[in-house]
Design a protein around this motif. Sequence first.
Motif, PDB file in Angstrom:
ATOM      1  N   ALA A 137     -13.821  22.403 -10.906  1.00  0.00           N
ATOM      2  CA  ALA A 137     -14.679  21.912  -9.829  1.00  0.00           C
ATOM      3  C   ALA A 137     -13.932  20.921  -8.942  1.00  0.00           C
ATOM      4  O   ALA A 137     -14.096  20.913  -7.720  1.00  0.00           O
ATOM      5  CB  ALA A 137     -15.935  21.265 -10.409  1.00  0.00           C
ATOM      6  N   THR A 138     -13.097  20.087  -9.564  1.00  0.00           N
ATOM      7  CA  THR A 138     -12.349  19.093  -8.794  1.00  0.00           C
ATOM      8  C   THR A 138     -11.323  19.759  -7.886  1.00  0.00           C
ATOM      9  O   THR A 138     -11.212  19.425  -6.702  1.00  0.00           O
ATOM     10  CB  THR A 138     -11.664  18.094  -9.745  1.00  0.00           C
TER      11      THR A 138
ATOM     12  N   SER B 232     -13.040  21.703  -5.068  1.00  0.00           N
ATOM     13  CA  SER B 232     -13.592  20.815  -4.042  1.00  0.00           C
ATOM     14  C   SER B 232     -12.526  20.340  -3.058  1.00  0.00           C
ATOM     15  O   SER B 232     -12.839  19.943  -1.942  1.00  0.00           O
ATOM     16  CB  SER B 232     -14.263  19.595  -4.698  1.00  0.00           C
TER      17      SER B 232
ATOM     18  N   LEU C  89     -20.630  20.470   0.184  1.00  0.00           N
ATOM     19  CA  LEU C  89     -19.555  19.562  -0.221  1.00  0.00           C
ATOM     20  C   LEU C  89     -19.628  18.278   0.601  1.00  0.00           C
ATOM     21  O   LEU C  89     -19.903  18.310   1.812  1.00  0.00           O
ATOM     22  CB  LEU C  89     -18.181  20.209  -0.027  1.00  0.00           C
TER      23      LEU C  89
ATOM     24  N   LEU D  98     -21.133  19.219  -4.519  1.00  0.00           N
ATOM     25  CA  LEU D  98     -19.757  18.881  -4.896  1.00  0.00           C
ATOM     26  C   LEU D  98     -19.288  17.689  -4.082  1.00  0.00           C
ATOM     27  O   LEU D  98     -19.548  17.611  -2.876  1.00  0.00           O
ATOM     28  CB  LEU D  98     -18.818  20.065  -4.619  1.00  0.00           C
TER      29      LEU D  98
ATOM     30  N   ARG E 145     -15.782  15.919  -2.969  1.00  0.00           N
ATOM     31  CA  ARG E 145     -14.368  16.314  -2.902  1.00  0.00           C
ATOM     32  C   ARG E 145     -13.455  15.410  -3.735  1.00  0.00           C
ATOM     33  O   ARG E 145     -13.518  14.183  -3.631  1.00  0.00           O
ATOM     34  CB  ARG E 145     -13.893  16.304  -1.453  1.00  0.00           C
TER      35      ARG E 145
ATOM     36  N   LEU F 281     -18.746  17.533  -9.743  1.00  0.00           N
ATOM     37  CA  LEU F 281     -19.961  18.315  -9.522  1.00  0.00           C
ATOM     38  C   LEU F 281     -21.186  17.535  -9.983  1.00  0.00           C
ATOM     39  O   LEU F 281     -21.157  16.875 -11.027  1.00  0.00           O
ATOM     40  CB  LEU F 281     -19.846  19.618 -10.329  1.00  0.00           C
TER      41      LEU F 281
ATOM     42  N   TRP G 214     -22.882  26.881 -12.559  1.00  0.00           N
ATOM     43  CA  TRP G 214     -22.008  26.481 -11.449  1.00  0.00           C
ATOM     44  C   TRP G 214     -20.558  26.340 -11.890  1.00  0.00           C
ATOM     45  O   TRP G 214     -19.636  26.713 -11.156  1.00  0.00           O
ATOM     46  CB  TRP G 214     -22.511  25.182 -10.806  1.00  0.00           C
TER      47      TRP G 214
ATOM     48  N   ILE H 223     -17.724  28.504 -10.036  1.00  0.00           N
ATOM     49  CA  ILE H 223     -16.592  27.817  -9.398  1.00  0.00           C
ATOM     50  C   ILE H 223     -15.281  28.259 -10.031  1.00  0.00           C
ATOM     51  O   ILE H 223     -14.291  28.508  -9.326  1.00  0.00           O
ATOM     52  CB  ILE H 223     -16.783  26.287  -9.492  1.00  0.00           C
TER      53      ILE H 223
END
Length: 213
Positions: A108-109, A112, A145, A173, A175, A179, A196, A200
Amino acid sequence: MHHASQHVQQLNPYAIALCATARWIASRHWVPATGGNFSIRDGEHNALVTASGKDKGELSPHDLLPVSWVDGHITCPGTPSAETALHARIYQLDPAVKAVLHTHSVQATVFSRIITTDQYIFSGYEMQKAIRGQQSHEQNCPITLFANTQDIPALAELVQQQWPQVQKASALLVRGHGLYVWGQSLEEAKRHLEGWEFLIHCELERIRLTGDL
């Protein structure tokens, strides 16, 4: 008095359930280095929120702090997680929300940071049906985001401004950060989180393999 209230909290079924969910999330390596935070609604204007700096894989009910909000003013007897203001705003924006989960997974990181638009649309994945309101893989499933900031009240304001769109995903999200997901029960929030994270991860792998953003 302090010991009595702490004892009550240790027996609170919401607290026990949230700690069990936290251990499951930690086992997935989604909250490294005491990162992330979780909360569960404990009343109309109250929630239990993880205390700052706690290992989420070793949470016990006395690591959860009672937080209340009235007219945007947040009160708490201890030091709750830095993101508490965003949790409180989500609860205020949607009275049906019962739990909020914030994670820092690698996928997720990274995702983003490589997505430059303010919204990203998922489609074609059966797993979209894990998200409230999604009936088919053919639907568009957008996630919004936001830029990372240490000013959480300002972020909460931005989320409120875009709430009609944000609410559709039951997630957002931040950035380079992680999340947020929520649900009308702790079980639904957990399902949204796992759904999610899967979506992702799949999309990140698709982008990596095809080079197609």
